[in-house]
Motif scaffolding. Structure first.
Motif, PDB file in Angstrom:
ATOM      1  N   UNK A   1       0.844  -1.211   0.000  1.00 27.40           N
ATOM      2  CA  UNK A   1       0.000   0.000   0.000  1.00 27.40           C
ATOM      3  C   UNK A   1       0.870   1.247   0.000  1.00 27.40           C
ATOM      4  N   UNK A   2       1.963   1.210   0.836  1.00 30.38           N
ATOM      5  CA  UNK A   2       2.828   2.388   0.909  1.00 30.38           C
ATOM      6  C   UNK A   2       3.527   2.589  -0.420  1.00 30.38           C
ATOM      7  N   UNK A   3       3.901   1.468  -1.093  1.00 32.30           N
ATOM      8  CA  UNK A   3       4.583   1.621  -2.361  1.00 32.30           C
ATOM      9  C   UNK A   3       3.650   2.282  -3.372  1.00 32.30           C
ATOM     10  N   UNK A   4       2.364   1.901  -3.324  1.00 35.74           N
ATOM     11  CA  UNK A   4       1.415   2.527  -4.252  1.00 35.74           C
ATOM     12  C   UNK A   4       1.343   4.030  -3.974  1.00 35.74           C
ATOM     13  N   UNK A   5       1.470   4.401  -2.643  1.00 32.24           N
ATOM     14  CA  UNK A   5       1.497   5.814  -2.302  1.00 32.24           C
ATOM     15  C   UNK A   5       2.641   6.501  -3.014  1.00 32.24           C
ATOM     16  N   UNK A   6       3.825   5.875  -3.012  1.00 24.41           N
ATOM     17  CA  UNK A   6       4.991   6.522  -3.608  1.00 24.41           C
ATOM     18  C   UNK A   6       4.768   6.714  -5.102  1.00 24.41           C
ATOM     19  N   UNK A   7       4.230   5.701  -5.770  1.00 23.55           N
ATOM     20  CA  UNK A   7       3.982   5.831  -7.196  1.00 23.55           C
ATOM     21  C   UNK A   7       2.966   6.920  -7.492  1.00 23.55           C
TER      22      UNK A   7
ATOM     23  N   UNK B 304      14.988  -5.927   8.717  1.00 20.79           N
ATOM     24  CA  UNK B 304      13.597  -5.539   8.996  1.00 20.79           C
ATOM     25  C   UNK B 304      13.265  -4.262   8.219  1.00 20.79           C
ATOM     26  N   UNK B 305      12.016  -4.178   7.785  1.00 18.16           N
ATOM     27  CA  UNK B 305      11.604  -3.016   6.993  1.00 18.16           C
ATOM     28  C   UNK B 305      10.222  -2.570   7.442  1.00 18.16           C
ATOM     29  N   UNK B 306       9.921  -1.316   7.187  1.00 12.43           N
ATOM     30  CA  UNK B 306       8.554  -0.838   7.400  1.00 12.43           C
ATOM     31  C   UNK B 306       8.284   0.262   6.390  1.00 12.43           C
ATOM     32  N   UNK B 307       7.078   0.245   5.847  1.00  6.86           N
ATOM     33  CA  UNK B 307       6.676   1.275   4.886  1.00  6.86           C
ATOM     34  C   UNK B 307       5.444   1.987   5.443  1.00  6.86           C
ATOM     35  N   UNK B 308       5.444   3.275   5.315  1.00 11.63           N
ATOM     36  CA  UNK B 308       4.312   4.078   5.763  1.00 11.63           C
ATOM     37  C   UNK B 308       3.744   4.855   4.577  1.00 11.63           C
ATOM     38  N   UNK B 309       2.440   5.019   4.595  1.00 13.91           N
ATOM     39  CA  UNK B 309       1.813   5.885   3.603  1.00 13.91           C
ATOM     40  C   UNK B 309       0.734   6.694   4.293  1.00 13.91           C
ATOM     41  N   UNK B 310       0.671   7.974   3.985  1.00 11.61           N
ATOM     42  CA  UNK B 310      -0.342   8.822   4.617  1.00 11.61           C
ATOM     43  C   UNK B 310      -0.984   9.709   3.573  1.00 11.61           C
ATOM     44  N   UNK B 311      -2.289   9.784   3.629  1.00  8.37           N
ATOM     45  CA  UNK B 311      -3.026  10.713   2.783  1.00  8.37           C
ATOM     46  C   UNK B 311      -3.962  11.493   3.688  1.00  8.37           C
ATOM     47  N   UNK B 312      -3.853  12.807   3.637  1.00  3.98           N
ATOM     48  CA  UNK B 312      -4.699  13.647   4.488  1.00  3.98           C
ATOM     49  C   UNK B 312      -5.265  14.787   3.667  1.00  3.98           C
ATOM     50  N   UNK B 313      -6.541  15.086   3.869  1.00  7.63           N
ATOM     51  CA  UNK B 313      -7.161  16.214   3.174  1.00  7.63           C
ATOM     52  C   UNK B 313      -8.055  16.947   4.156  1.00  7.63           C
ATOM     53  N   UNK B 314      -8.095  18.266   4.037  1.00  6.41           N
ATOM     54  CA  UNK B 314      -8.954  19.033   4.938  1.00  6.41           C
ATOM     55  C   UNK B 314      -9.623  20.155   4.171  1.00  6.41           C
ATOM     56  N   UNK B 324     -18.736  28.510  10.635  1.00  5.68           N
ATOM     57  CA  UNK B 324     -17.636  27.884   9.886  1.00  5.68           C
ATOM     58  C   UNK B 324     -17.699  26.376  10.066  1.00  5.68           C
ATOM     59  N   UNK B 325     -17.459  25.653   8.992  1.00  3.30           N
ATOM     60  CA  UNK B 325     -17.452  24.192   9.018  1.00  3.30           C
ATOM     61  C   UNK B 325     -16.033  23.711   8.723  1.00  3.30           C
ATOM     62  N   UNK B 326     -15.600  22.673   9.436  1.00  2.00           N
ATOM     63  CA  UNK B 326     -14.270  22.101   9.215  1.00  2.00           C
ATOM     64  C   UNK B 326     -14.415  20.599   8.949  1.00  2.00           C
ATOM     65  N   UNK B 327     -13.671  20.130   7.961  1.00  2.00           N
ATOM     66  CA  UNK B 327     -13.683  18.696   7.637  1.00  2.00           C
ATOM     67  C   UNK B 327     -12.253  18.216   7.487  1.00  2.00           C
ATOM     68  N   UNK B 328     -11.986  16.997   7.970  1.00  2.00           N
ATOM     69  CA  UNK B 328     -10.650  16.426   7.792  1.00  2.00           C
ATOM     70  C   UNK B 328     -10.776  14.924   7.613  1.00  2.00           C
ATOM     71  N   UNK B 329     -10.005  14.394   6.686  1.00  2.00           N
ATOM     72  CA  UNK B 329      -9.921  12.951   6.511  1.00  2.00           C
ATOM     73  C   UNK B 329      -8.443  12.568   6.394  1.00  2.00           C
ATOM     74  N   UNK B 330      -8.070  11.511   7.101  1.00  2.00           N
ATOM     75  CA  UNK B 330      -6.679  11.079   7.045  1.00  2.00           C
ATOM     76  C   UNK B 330      -6.622   9.562   7.040  1.00  2.00           C
ATOM     77  N   UNK B 331      -5.782   9.013   6.183  1.00  2.00           N
ATOM     78  CA  UNK B 331      -5.565   7.567   6.164  1.00  2.00           C
ATOM     79  C   UNK B 331      -4.078   7.300   6.298  1.00  2.00           C
ATOM     80  N   UNK B 332      -3.728   6.416   7.203  1.00  2.00           N
ATOM     81  CA  UNK B 332      -2.320   6.114   7.474  1.00  2.00           C
ATOM     82  C   UNK B 332      -2.131   4.616   7.416  1.00  2.00           C
ATOM     83  N   UNK B 333      -1.166   4.179   6.624  1.00  2.00           N
ATOM     84  CA  UNK B 333      -0.903   2.745   6.529  1.00  2.00           C
ATOM     85  C   UNK B 333       0.508   2.452   7.022  1.00  2.00           C
TER      86      UNK B 333
END
Lengths: 337, 653
Positions: A1-7, B304-314, B324-333
């Protein structure tokens, strides 16, 4: 999933560059609001009966603001972007509104006459914009009109952040007339923050603490006062990423970790100060026994010596608690080795 | 998808910018007819100070947490500020010792070049944890102390360099940030040697060197594209340690032979991150912002490895000045991975190599949605309502004994701010949080929090503020591997703050504060039994309480003399108590970890101006720590004092 983020990020960067080429370089000059808030913009126009007269005329007869003028001129606000433009970047009337009404009837001779009588000649401040009594969003707009267009990503999350929602504006922290330095010094930040966040100051006096009161760590090391998408104005997306900005040896990843508990350091640590060592939420062994069973080596009550062995600090034996690449002597990941 | 659509929209809107371009050129042409602006002539300022630093502490005490006991010596400082326009520069260096200094350097050329370097070094005395006395009549557990308290410390150095290069006349720039932190020193290392089993426990304490450095380098670009501002950046991080691992002798057990094995290893780490951000103008009714980031972290030593992905919109929408109205959505993997096996080898006999399987780490996806609404009901009353949800979904969790991989949290918050007059402000807040299927025992099912703050200015020189907050969290059904009899947990906290700013005779400005912080946890805890189920000690109690009294005084600045003084008195106590006789007899475990401290900090600083830019300044700090515990368990804290003093003569031009 993170790799797809990078792309996806790479794809969007390509789109952005393409959009840039399509729009042409001229588009780079402008940043305009989506549906201007006319109610606030009207408040910042100032008196419609007054004229702009320029800084020299605002202050020509009066020396009370000499220091302010000198500091402002020396700051980035007063500095000249380009001598060809013939205009300073920002001057008095940029924020206070057209000033002809404020200085009407004030001449150098009148100021001298009043001074001889021991009177300080005052401008007609009522003719200027009443900044103190502006609604909070209008106060912010006064600064944002320029600071939205000059490529300042500091304010990326300001609009939906806790400070904006709780009516904190730019001028609560930035005093543009304090001196030529408009960047708030890290030393000054903590003092400002404590005016509202008073409990934090007491936490930094505890036995185990970050050296904020000592002036060697600053609130802005962990928090972004201009707001972020993250809770508590954290600089980074997760608590762990915020902490490992300085505590880099805890970043990992490791072969043996504390499940995903490690993503939030606040499961075991407090961020400001604690009466327990190492900023722990609770002292060992209770801290660990909230989730883990304690040791017991016989069917009966643990002897005094056993208690000394197991119940002073779990980390005396489980010393690599933040993660380890080495299996324990039993081959498992119990953070002993 | 949203971000892509926004960028396309921005480029279309930007095409209409040409009309504005023509108007602006006309305005500038008029302005050029006016006298050409001349850069002001502002003389540079310099100051240089030289003096002495005195510092010392009783090394075994906790009083001097950040004092540098060997810091007696030379101290100096200089500051310079110059405006040879279009250049501008500023340099501040405050050197109080090799391990205690602060540097702030800034340079700008117009608005096209900006450079800033912030450097900090701090000396941190570390606590020493005594392991207790060794009972030589009992072979296990045994205690082996190879070090002594005092002298454990690290010097922390932080350097942050930022460089921005802007295209002249356009809102577009590239930037670079270099962020380096390092630690050097010596710390206590506590480790379990022997065989690692109960019949051969050898608790060991020894000093080890600390020597690591971590560096981040980020480069990026930023530009305005009509309605949007966009920034893209790429960063890399590197972590290395000069002291990779410690080797010690272990005795044999059923899993491996006796040998010399490594422990407490510090691996080599690398990570990289890509970030893309975009937002619309901050000045509109509609303000949108979005961030996408992807990060990978690698442990080069173990794999060992770890990958993170984050998408946030407000998004914020100002319907009118009152609403005033405020909206936020965030997804973190978080996607964690390891090679599935770990190897340990006898350093003196490589033929003895053992490989053990390692379970896969927990990976998790979390998504957060927040909706908030703010309304100015009257000219003096603002109310806010906020609702947020947090969903977490875990993979590989069952291998870790986590039977409920999915967790959902719903939080509702209501707050109000009332300004009955220009001199008074009252703020109240209430929050309730519910969690479905909490995973870890320190998470609650239900949490409620309330807060009340009042600020009032009786007069310009007399302001008071008071605040109270309280939180109660409950949990039913704890998760211990071997028993279901430990079920209940309640945690509570309450905090009180009182502050006053007032004037004393002689024009002395005073600020006095009192803060009380209280936390408590009551929980059924479990401990292992050799036969049958773990035993449960119901209702074990932990609590900690801190009181902080502080007063700061400031004499009015006169032409020659300024003086400031401060006193902070902090009491802190913490203890763990249980009625279970197994844990209280013959030795009560609560005595092994209790904390009871009184700490007093005194501060005095002042400056005397001789005139002609010559000043004498002094800055003194003294701390006293009293450990009030009976020391049934020898702990790290000992009574003691710490002091730091700086005297400096400064000349300014």
């Amino acid at each position: 999933m993170a790799f797809r983020h990078r792309g996806t990020i790479v794809l969007l960067c390509v789109l952005a560059v393409s959009a840039l080429l399509m729009a042409g370089c001229a588009a780079l000059k402008f940043s305009r609001p989506i549906m201007p808030v006319k109610e606030y913009e009207r408040m910042l126009v100032g008196s419609l009966d007054a004229d702009y007269i320029g800084t020299n005329n605002c202050l020509a007869a009066c020396h009370a603001h000499d220091k302010i003028r000198r500091d402002f001129t020396a700051s980035t606000m007063g500095a000249q972007m380009s001598a060809d433009s013939g205009m300073p970047m920002v001057d008095c009337e940029s924020c206070h509104g057209p000033g002809s009404g404020a200085v009407k009837g004030i001449t150098a001779e009148k100021v001298a006459e009043d001074a001889a009588r021991g009177i300080e000649t005052a401008c007609n401040y009522n003719a200027l914009i009443d900044i103190k009594n502006l609604p909070v969003p209008a106060k912010s707009l006064m600064c944002l009109r320029c600071h939205t267009a000059n490529a300042t990503f500091n304010l990326h999350n300001f609009a939906t952040g806790s400070h904006a929602m709780n009516e904190v504006t730019c001028i609560n922290c930035h005093n543009v007339h304090a001196g030529p330095d408009l960047i708030t010094s890290p030393h000054d930040v903590s003092v400002m923050c404590f005016e509202c966040h008073s409990q934090a100051k007491a936490e930094f006096s505890m036995r185990s603490r970050h050296p904020v009161n000592e002036g060697r760590v600053f609130c802005t090391n962990c928090h972004n006062p201009h707001d972020t998408f993250n809770e508590k104005l954290r600089r980074e997306e997760t608590v762990k990423e915020t902490c490992v900005r300085c505590h880099a040896e805890k970043r990992g990843p490791y072969m043996f970790e504390h499940a995903d508990l490690m993503e939030d350091c606040l499961n075991c640590h407090r961020s400001h100060g604690s009466p327990n060592r190492d900023l722990l939420v609770a002292n060992e062994t209770f801290l660990c026994m909230q989730c883990h069973e304690g040791h017991r080596t016989s069917a009966g009550a643990a002897s005094g010596e056993t208690k000394f062995a197991y119940y002073i600090r779990c980390s005396d034996c489980h010393s690599t608690i933040h993660g380890s690449d080495s299996p324990s002597p039993s081959g498992r990941g119990t953070f002993i080795q | 998808m949203l971000l892509a659509a926004a960028i396309v929209m921005a480029s279309v809107c930007a095409a209409h910018a040409d009309d504005f371009d023509a108007e602006l050129e006309a305005m500038l042409a008029e302005a050029v007819e006016s006298p050409v602006y001349e850069y002001p002539n502002i003389p540079a300022t310099y100051s240089f100070g030289l003096g002495a630093a005195l510092a010392g502490d009783d090394l075994a005490t906790g009083a001097g947490r950040y004092s540098y006991s060997e810091g007696s010596g030379l101290s100096y400082g200089f500051q310079t500020r110059g405006f040879p326009f279009p250049h501008r520069f500023y340099l501040l260096r405050d050197h109080r010792g090799p391990d205690d200094n602060y540097t702030d350097l800034r340079y700008a050329y117009g608005d096209t070049v900006f450079l800033r370097w912030l450097g900090v070094a701090v000396h941190h005395n570390l606590e020493y944890e005594p392991l207790g006395a060794d009972d030589t009549l009992t072979p296990s557990p045994s205690v082996n102390v190879l070090d002594a308290p005092g002298g454990q410390h690290v010097t922390v150095a932080l350097n942050d360099v930022y460089l921005r290069l802007k295209y002249p006349g356009y809102a577009a720039h590239v930037f670079m940030r270099y962020w380096e932190r390092s630690r050097e020193g010596m710390k206590q290392q506590r480790v379990l040697l022997g065989s690692g089993y109960f019949n051969d426990l050898r608790k060991t304490s020894q000093d080890v060197e600390v020597d690591w450095k971590s560096t981040d380098l980020t480069v990026g670009a930023n530009a305005h594209l009509g309605h949007m501002e966009v920034e893209a950046s790429h960063g890399v991080n590197d972590f290395t340690s000069g002291n990779a691992a410690t080797f010690d002798s272990y005795t044999a057990n059923s899993f491996r032979s006796a040998g010399t094995y490594s422990h407490s290893a510090m691996p080599e780490l690398e990570s990289s991150e890509d970030i893309l951000m975009a937002h619309t103008s901050y000045t509109g009714r509609l303000v949108m912002a979005a961030t996408m980031s992807a990060r990978e972290s690698d442990n080069k030593t173990s794999g060992a490895k770890v990958k993170y992905g984050t998408t946030t919109a407000s998004m914020s929408i100002i319907f009118n000045p009152s609403n005033t109205l405020y909206l936020l959505y965030s997804k973190h993997t978080m996607d964690a991975d390891n090679p599935g096996a770990a190897t340990v080898a006898d350093a003196l006999n490589p033929a003895n190599t053992y490989t053990y399987s390692v379970r896969q780490p927990v990976s998790a996806d979390t998504s957060r949605t927040t909706l908030a609404y703010q309304s100015l009901l009257t000219g003096s009353l603002t109310v806010r309502a906020k609702y947020s949800t947090l969903k977490a979904s875990r993979e590989n969790s069952q291998a870790w004994g986590i039977d409920t991989p999915d967790t959902g949290t719903r939080t509702g918050q209501f707050s109000a701010t009332l300004r009955p007059s220009m001199t008074t402000r009252v703020r109240a807040e209430f929050e309730q949080k519910r969690t479905d299927m909490p995973v870890y025992n320190n998470e609650g099912d239900v949490s409620r929090r309330g807060r009340l703050n009042v600020d009032h200015a009786f007069a310009p020189d007399l302001r008071v503020s008071a605040g109270y907050s309280t939180r109660l969290t409950e949990r039913r059904g704890l998760d211990y591997p071997g028993t279901t009899l430990a079920t209940e947990r309640t945690s509570a906290s309450d905090n009180t703050y009182l502050g006053a700013h007032f004037m004393l005779p002689g024009g002395i400005s005073a600020m006095a504060t009192f803060t009380k912080i209280f936390n408590a946890i009551k929980q059924d805890i479990a401990y292992a039994s050799l036969s049958g189920q773990p035993l449960v000690a119901p209702g074990a109690l932990y609590d900690d309480t801190s009181h902080c009294y502080a007063i700061d005084l400031s004499m009015p600045a006169s032409e020659r003399f300024t003086l400031a003084a401060g006193l902070t008195f902090t009491t802190s106590s913490a203890s763990f108590r249980t009625n279970n006789s197994d844990l209280t007899l013959p030795v009560d475990v609560s005595t092994l970890s209790e904390v009871d401290i009184r700490q007093t900090d005194y501060r005095l600083s002042g400056t005397y101006s001789f005139g002609g830019g010559l000043d004498l300044s002094a800055d003194l700090a003294f701390s006293n720590l009293d450990d009030m515990t009976a020391d049934a368990n020898p702990d790290a804290l000992q009574d003691g004092n710490s002091y730091k003093g700086y005297v400096r003569v400064t000349k300014a031009w």
